[in-house]
Write a protein that holds these residues in place. Structure first.
Motif, PDB file in Angstrom:
ATOM      1  N   GLY A  10       0.745  -1.246  -0.059  1.00 34.42           N
ATOM      2  CA  GLY A  10      -0.092   0.019   0.069  1.00 34.42           C
ATOM      3  C   GLY A  10       0.763   1.257   0.106  1.00 34.42           C
ATOM      4  N   GLY A  11       0.277   2.134  -0.030  1.00 35.97           N
ATOM      5  CA  GLY A  11       1.016   3.713  -0.314  1.00 35.97           C
ATOM      6  C   GLY A  11       1.576   4.125   1.071  1.00 35.97           C
ATOM      7  N   ASP A  12       2.205   5.297   1.246  1.00 30.02           N
ATOM      8  CA  ASP A  12       2.768   5.736   2.340  1.00 30.02           C
ATOM      9  C   ASP A  12       1.491   6.231   3.291  1.00 30.02           C
ATOM     10  OD1 ASP A  12       5.748   6.059   2.142  1.00 30.02           O
ATOM     11  OD2 ASP A  12       5.097   6.729   0.233  1.00 30.02           O
ATOM     12  N   LEU A 139      -7.441   9.118  -0.048  1.00 31.24           N
ATOM     13  CA  LEU A 139      -6.300  10.292  -0.240  1.00 31.24           C
ATOM     14  C   LEU A 139      -6.220  11.076   1.022  1.00 31.24           C
ATOM     15  CD1 LEU A 139      -4.115  11.667  -1.743  1.00 31.24           C
ATOM     16  CD2 LEU A 139      -5.930  12.854  -3.182  1.00 31.24           C
ATOM     17  N   LYS A 140      -7.438  11.664   1.293  1.00 29.66           N
ATOM     18  CA  LYS A 140      -7.534  12.607   2.341  1.00 29.66           C
ATOM     19  C   LYS A 140      -7.200  11.899   3.815  1.00 29.66           C
ATOM     20  CE  LYS A 140     -12.491  11.479   3.720  1.00 29.66           C
ATOM     21  NZ  LYS A 140     -12.176  11.035   4.971  1.00 29.66           N
ATOM     22  N   ASN A 158       6.528  14.602   0.942  1.00 29.88           N
ATOM     23  CA  ASN A 158       6.262  15.740   0.607  1.00 29.88           C
ATOM     24  C   ASN A 158       5.965  15.932  -0.866  1.00 29.88           C
ATOM     25  OD1 ASN A 158       6.982  17.352   2.815  1.00 29.88           O
ATOM     26  ND2 ASN A 158       9.305  17.168   2.254  1.00 29.88           N
ATOM     27  N   MET A 159       5.392  14.607  -1.273  1.00 29.75           N
ATOM     28  CA  MET A 159       5.036  14.564  -2.779  1.00 29.75           C
ATOM     29  C   MET A 159       3.730  15.368  -2.928  1.00 29.75           C
ATOM     30  SD  MET A 159       7.724  13.337  -4.538  1.00 29.75           S
ATOM     31  CE  MET A 159       7.038  12.730  -6.087  1.00 29.75           C
ATOM     32  N   PRO A 160       3.158  15.796  -3.941  1.00 25.32           N
ATOM     33  CA  PRO A 160       1.926  16.487  -4.065  1.00 25.32           C
ATOM     34  C   PRO A 160       0.646  15.261  -3.911  1.00 25.32           C
ATOM     35  CG  PRO A 160       2.973  16.250  -6.400  1.00 25.32           C
ATOM     36  CD  PRO A 160       3.880  15.943  -5.305  1.00 25.32           C
ATOM     37  N   GLU A 165      -2.332   9.809  -4.857  1.00 22.76           N
ATOM     38  CA  GLU A 165      -3.448   9.060  -5.564  1.00 22.76           C
ATOM     39  C   GLU A 165      -3.350   8.186  -6.515  1.00 22.76           C
ATOM     40  OE1 GLU A 165      -7.734   8.633  -5.803  1.00 22.76           O
ATOM     41  OE2 GLU A 165      -6.500   9.401  -4.395  1.00 22.76           O
ATOM     42  N   LYS A 166      -2.358   8.485  -7.392  1.00 21.92           N
ATOM     43  CA  LYS A 166      -1.837   7.458  -8.607  1.00 21.92           C
ATOM     44  C   LYS A 166      -1.371   6.368  -8.006  1.00 21.92           C
ATOM     45  CE  LYS A 166       0.894   7.422 -12.911  1.00 21.92           C
ATOM     46  NZ  LYS A 166       1.688   8.225 -13.558  1.00 21.92           N
ATOM     47  N   VAL A 167      -0.534   6.310  -6.735  1.00 23.11           N
ATOM     48  CA  VAL A 167      -0.040   5.139  -5.942  1.00 23.11           C
ATOM     49  C   VAL A 167      -0.974   4.415  -5.642  1.00 23.11           C
ATOM     50  CG1 VAL A 167       1.248   4.471  -3.827  1.00 23.11           C
ATOM     51  CG2 VAL A 167       2.286   6.281  -5.284  1.00 23.11           C
ATOM     52  N   ARG A 168      -2.259   5.112  -4.976  1.00 23.16           N
ATOM     53  CA  ARG A 168      -3.151   4.176  -4.459  1.00 23.16           C
ATOM     54  C   ARG A 168      -3.915   3.507  -5.515  1.00 23.16           C
ATOM     55  NH1 ARG A 168      -9.345   6.143  -2.559  1.00 23.16           N
ATOM     56  NH2 ARG A 168      -9.803   4.278  -1.733  1.00 23.16           N
TER      57      ARG A 168
END
Length: 208
Positions: A10-12, A139-140, A158-160, A165-168
């Motif tokens: 999963g993402g960060d 994302l939120k 610190n990525m936008p 969201e793309k990672v997810r």
């Protein structure tokens, strides 16, 4: 191998590290010998590669170089920790595995998926996780958790928002592609609530 290999992806900000530790405690409590490992890391060389990647990953211009560093650490972890533990009958819960390479170096940085899978075959041959649970978080919630982190942060913090969201979405797509071993698990709510969901998936797929 007598043990089982479980990976958390999963993402960060999705809580993988916390959930890996809770899952190992649960397995040990029900009489299954289990250990937690993380990627990259877990061996002397792996931890040095981890430090190198944390300091340089945003400046490495060739994603294939980054892939090879991750797989070097992965090979060490497999040979010196994961495979011996599985042979001994232990269950291993790994915080990230090669699915993260497919997402972060493949989708996000443009490294050829064919190249990644070719390196994977050299490093791992036909070895695969018995079960991969992908922690899925809106994302939120991801942004809130990252914002709450204290101390040493990851280079990706610190990525936008679009990046996260793309990672997810990439992990969600991956769950469908490898549905024979991957299960997406809702990661919102308390750590206890998420852990209960993971345990339910574990009992459905591995603990009969």
């Amino acid at each position: 191998m007598n043990g089982k290999f479980i990976t958390l992806e999963g993402g960060d900000g999705t809580g993988k590290t916390t959930q890996a530790e809770l899952l190992v405690s649960y397995l040990n409590d029900i009489g299954i010998k289990a250990i937690a490992v993380r990627e990259p890391g877990g061996t002397e060389l792996g931890e040095k590669i981890r430090q190198l990647l944390r300091s340089m990953t945003l400046s490495i211009s060739d994603p294939l170089v980054e892939v090879m560093l991750f797989f070097a650490a992965r090979r060490q972890l497999l040979k010196h920790t994961i495979w011996p533990a599985l042979e001994d009958g232990a269950w291993v819960v790994c915080d990230r595995f090669y699915d993260s390479s497919l997402v972060y170096q493949g989708v996000m940085k443009g490294c050829s998926i064919e190249h990644i899978m070719g390196i994977k075959h050299i490093v791992m041959e036909s070895f695969e996780p018995d079960l991969t649970m992908i922690l899925d978080l809106p994302l939120k919630d991801v942004l809130y958790r990252i914002g709450q982190r204290q101390g040493d942060k990851d280079p990706w913090d610190n990525m936008p928002p679009e990046y996260h969201e793309k990672v997810r979405n990439s992990f969600r797509k991956l769950a469908g592609t490898f549905s024979f071993r991957c299960v997406a698990v809702k990661a919102s709510g308390s750590a206890e609530a998420v852990q209960k969901r993971l345990q339910e998936v574990l009992h459905k797929h591995l603990i009969k």
